[in-house]
Design a protein around this motif. Structure first.
Motif, PDB file in Angstrom:
ATOM      1  N   ARG A 178     -45.940  57.342 -34.329  1.00  0.00           N
ATOM      2  CA  ARG A 178     -44.822  57.419 -33.397  1.00  0.00           C
ATOM      3  C   ARG A 178     -44.878  58.662 -32.521  1.00  0.00           C
ATOM      4  NH1 ARG A 178     -39.769  55.630 -37.366  1.00  0.00           N
ATOM      5  NH2 ARG A 178     -40.523  53.516 -37.765  1.00  0.00           N
ATOM      6  N   SER A 222     -47.561  60.300 -31.297  1.00  0.00           N
ATOM      7  CA  SER A 222     -48.500  60.210 -30.175  1.00  0.00           C
ATOM      8  C   SER A 222     -48.466  58.835 -29.512  1.00  0.00           C
ATOM      9  CB  SER A 222     -49.911  60.546 -30.640  1.00  0.00           C
ATOM     10  OG  SER A 222     -50.332  59.571 -31.550  1.00  0.00           O
ATOM     11  N   ASN A 223     -47.478  58.015 -29.882  1.00  0.00           N
ATOM     12  CA  ASN A 223     -47.343  56.692 -29.281  1.00  0.00           C
ATOM     13  C   ASN A 223     -48.640  55.890 -29.406  1.00  0.00           C
ATOM     14  OD1 ASN A 223     -45.927  54.667 -27.832  1.00  0.00           O
ATOM     15  ND2 ASN A 223     -44.882  56.245 -26.633  1.00  0.00           N
ATOM     16  N   ASN A 224     -49.191  55.895 -30.600  1.00  0.00           N
ATOM     17  CA  ASN A 224     -50.442  55.195 -30.864  1.00  0.00           C
ATOM     18  C   ASN A 224     -50.170  54.008 -31.791  1.00  0.00           C
ATOM     19  OD1 ASN A 224     -53.186  54.584 -30.972  1.00  0.00           O
ATOM     20  ND2 ASN A 224     -53.570  55.993 -32.663  1.00  0.00           N
ATOM     21  N   PHE A 225     -50.335  52.820 -31.228  1.00  0.00           N
ATOM     22  CA  PHE A 225     -49.982  51.589 -31.935  1.00  0.00           C
ATOM     23  C   PHE A 225     -51.089  50.555 -31.718  1.00  0.00           C
ATOM     24  CE2 PHE A 225     -45.862  53.593 -30.720  1.00  0.00           C
ATOM     25  CZ  PHE A 225     -45.441  53.893 -32.012  1.00  0.00           C
ATOM     26  N   PRO A 226     -51.014  49.419 -32.388  1.00  0.00           N
ATOM     27  CA  PRO A 226     -52.062  48.407 -32.181  1.00  0.00           C
ATOM     28  C   PRO A 226     -52.117  47.913 -30.731  1.00  0.00           C
ATOM     29  CG  PRO A 226     -50.780  47.899 -34.151  1.00  0.00           C
ATOM     30  CD  PRO A 226     -50.048  49.000 -33.431  1.00  0.00           C
ATOM     31  N   THR A 227     -53.317  47.661 -30.268  1.00  0.00           N
ATOM     32  CA  THR A 227     -53.536  47.009 -28.966  1.00  0.00           C
ATOM     33  C   THR A 227     -54.666  45.985 -29.167  1.00  0.00           C
ATOM     34  OG1 THR A 227     -55.335  48.400 -28.150  1.00  0.00           O
ATOM     35  CG2 THR A 227     -53.080  49.203 -27.734  1.00  0.00           C
ATOM     36  N   LYS A 281     -58.029  47.722 -29.486  1.00  0.00           N
ATOM     37  CA  LYS A 281     -58.292  48.452 -30.742  1.00  0.00           C
ATOM     38  C   LYS A 281     -58.761  47.532 -31.867  1.00  0.00           C
ATOM     39  CE  LYS A 281     -55.112  52.195 -29.702  1.00  0.00           C
ATOM     40  NZ  LYS A 281     -53.656  52.408 -29.624  1.00  0.00           N
ATOM     41  N   ARG A 302     -45.667  49.632 -35.117  1.00  0.00           N
ATOM     42  CA  ARG A 302     -44.254  49.495 -34.720  1.00  0.00           C
ATOM     43  C   ARG A 302     -43.426  48.970 -35.909  1.00  0.00           C
ATOM     44  NH1 ARG A 302     -42.435  49.515 -29.853  1.00  0.00           N
ATOM     45  NH2 ARG A 302     -40.835  50.583 -31.047  1.00  0.00           N
TER      46      ARG A 302
END
Lengths: 377, 377
Positions: free
Chosen positions: A318, A320-325, A328, A339
């Motif tokens: 949360r 670094s705002n790094n989530f699944p894409t 990735k 999320r």
């Protein structure tokens, strides 16, 4: 066993490739390739020239799946063409009734009508068919299997028993959703699920991926658009999934999520609604999943459960705002979840929101099928 | 009133343009332009060089919004540059405290910090500020208005009263969602809403749209990627909205949907959860919306209600698989709704699924603000 020089070379290349695709099985540089051997099953790949067919080969090789022989099957159009696999050149054969003689495991990905016609023929000739189409998924006599979720559904099917059988691979959206939702379900029982998908071009095959690329060029260059696969612009746009709409207003893709979830979980009471949308992404699906739970679950426990789940990895930073894409997980085996948060709209920790991404061709199709085949070994 | 030759020419061009953008107000070729007149309000546009600022001008012109004068305001960087509007050349001025002297209506779209600083200054100098940022949206003393939904919230604010005031424009995702959800809510009371968004580049401004275009070129040409606006690849990818994540795990964009819905509907019990995702689309948002209703509603009645709703049009052709897409609403005023169907996962017709698309720059920002200004006339 002596290692032929060409195999060693391939092996090194594969090892180096693995460095950059960390979720694939990494292996020592000095492991002996054991996949081509006499006491292994005979394989056939139906639809070898398609996007999933090609990925079958990639996954078989990545996972050192053992095989005695392998038949490359496709339509008459592709018959006679060459297919290299693990440094050996094969001639693609036209799919015929007799193609399955002596075949232990047949991996099908050539569309529903081919499966409907040739699946039963292969079974009658003693093959175990692992079918990637929707042809048999809802057949009560056919197990619908995600190996991490319900391997027991196919425990009665035995290799080398002389008896053929059908096993269905679930739809890509279902597999990717349930990889993440099942561990939560086992803990707190999912009673309702609202899914919105962001589906890649690959779900409509290699030609759709090409069309997306071509159309994007055309839009950027201000040229007239090529719309062969989809009837409307796909580049820089999105649209409701092109599957036919049923009388209840859901499209077939959405109803797969509704019905397959019930079958795979063996829970005919679970309520699912879905909205399936195609987005201009190449090969990985994303899904926004809202879960309604019978037993309360806090988000930290949910994260812990998902962290331990086979075939799932968490990207949920949360700060670094790094989530699944989709990118990735492209070319990766595992499904990414992030999320992960308590759903504010449900009281008493009975709700959870998650965002899931998975490679459509790999875990959504080819990898899952080959994991099913591995359960037979 | 004689029509100057240059205005007539513009008018013809506009008329022809209107042929291809049917939802804009079409006008007779011979209507006299009435927008520039002495008894009309003095306007100021703050952030005129941005994507929304430019759209303010377009919408003012499209709707023949009456004005006595118009000030083009921007940062020092843009001051001195020229801005043509309705065939007149304006010099862009640097935004200062005294910029608002004599301004009746100030349209702000220059980011939250500019609004926070200059909004109260403009109000003190007697201007009615219509603010497109999130700075004042949740302020109890500031109406948050979608003209089709809650015009009464601003009925106490009067033009030419000598008193300044603030009116907030809701966030784009909220506007687009509530344009479709409100008519349903008025009929059957929405008690819970699960929203998943598919948001365009434009929400992050003109530079983000440029970056998407540039990056797409770069991906197609195999070049290194330019990532100035977003920290990860946007072309052929999607990602969780880049807004900061709050302690509850929601990002600020998602919480706007949760909180703004309650304020606009004046219903503090409505439960909303949202997952906001950016997709590689240029200027229109899509939203998958699942509604839980207090009173039962069948889908035919829902379609009838939406068909009559102001600012909404239905694209819901199940036979030809024709539904709303971002491209179908780009540069359009109205929000499109489709995939209207009874939610299978809720009993007794208490659930509905819909898919909504709206132009983010137009109804999601500039048009809604100018419709607010029209309510003041």
């Amino acid at each position: 066993m002596a290692i032929p020089h060409y195999q060693l070379l391939t092996h090194i290349t594969k090892f180096q490739t693995n460095l950059s695709t960390s979720s694939r099985r990494t292996k020592s540089n000095f492991t002996v390739r054991m996949s081509l051997k006499e006491d292994a099953p005979s394989l056939a790949i139906v639809g070898v020239t398609g996007a999933v067919g090609q990925e079958f080969l990639q996954v078989l090789s990545d996972r050192d799946f053992p095989y005695k022989s392998i038949k490359m099957l496709a339509s008459k159009k592709s018959a006679g063409k060459k297919q290299v696999f693990e440094d050996k050149e094969y001639v693609i054969e036209e799919l015929k009734d007799e193609s399955f003689d002596g075949v232990d495991i047949a991996l099908f990905s050539a569309g529903g009508s081919i499966s409907k016609k040739f699946g039963p023929i292969a079974v009658n000739r003693g093959s175990i068919v692992i079918d990637n189409s929707s042809a048999f998924r809802m057949d009560d006599n056919v197990p619908l299997v995600i190996p991490e979720v319900n391997p027991d559904a196919m425990s009665h099917i035995k290799l080398y028993s002389g008896k053929g059988a059908l096993i269905a691979n679930p739809n890509c959206s279902t597999i990717i959703c349930l990889m993440a939702a099942t561990p939560i379900h086992r803990h707190s029982k999912v009673i309702r699920m609202v899914v919105s998908t962001y589906q890649a071009a690959s779900g409509a095959g290699a030609a759709a991926m090409e069309e997306l690329k071509l159309q994007t060029h055309e839009v950027l260059e201000g040229k007239p658009l090529t719309c062969n696969i989809f009837k409307e612009q796909y580049a820089f746009n999105l649209f409701s999934h092109n599957a036919p709409i049923l009388p209840n207003g859901y499209n077939e893709e959405e109803m797969k999520l509704v019905k397959e979830t019930r079958k795979i979980w063996n829970d005919h009471n679970v309520k699912v609604t879905a909205t399936c949308i195609r987005v201009p992404v190449m090969r990985a699906h994303a899904e926004s999943v809202n879960l309604q739970l019978e037993k309360p679950l806090d988000e930290d426990t949910a994260r812990e459960i998902l962290g331990k789940a086979a075939g799932v990895f968490i990207i949920d930073d949360r700060v670094s705002n790094n989530f699944p894409t989709p990118l990735k997980v492209s070319n990766k085996d595992d499904v990414a979840v992030g999320r992960i948060r308590q759903d504010l709209s449900q009281d008493g920790k009975h709700g959870l929101d998650i965002f899931v991404c998975g490679d459509q061709i790999r875990k959504g199709a080819a990898l899952n099928a080959i994991q099913i085949a591995e359960l037979l070994l």
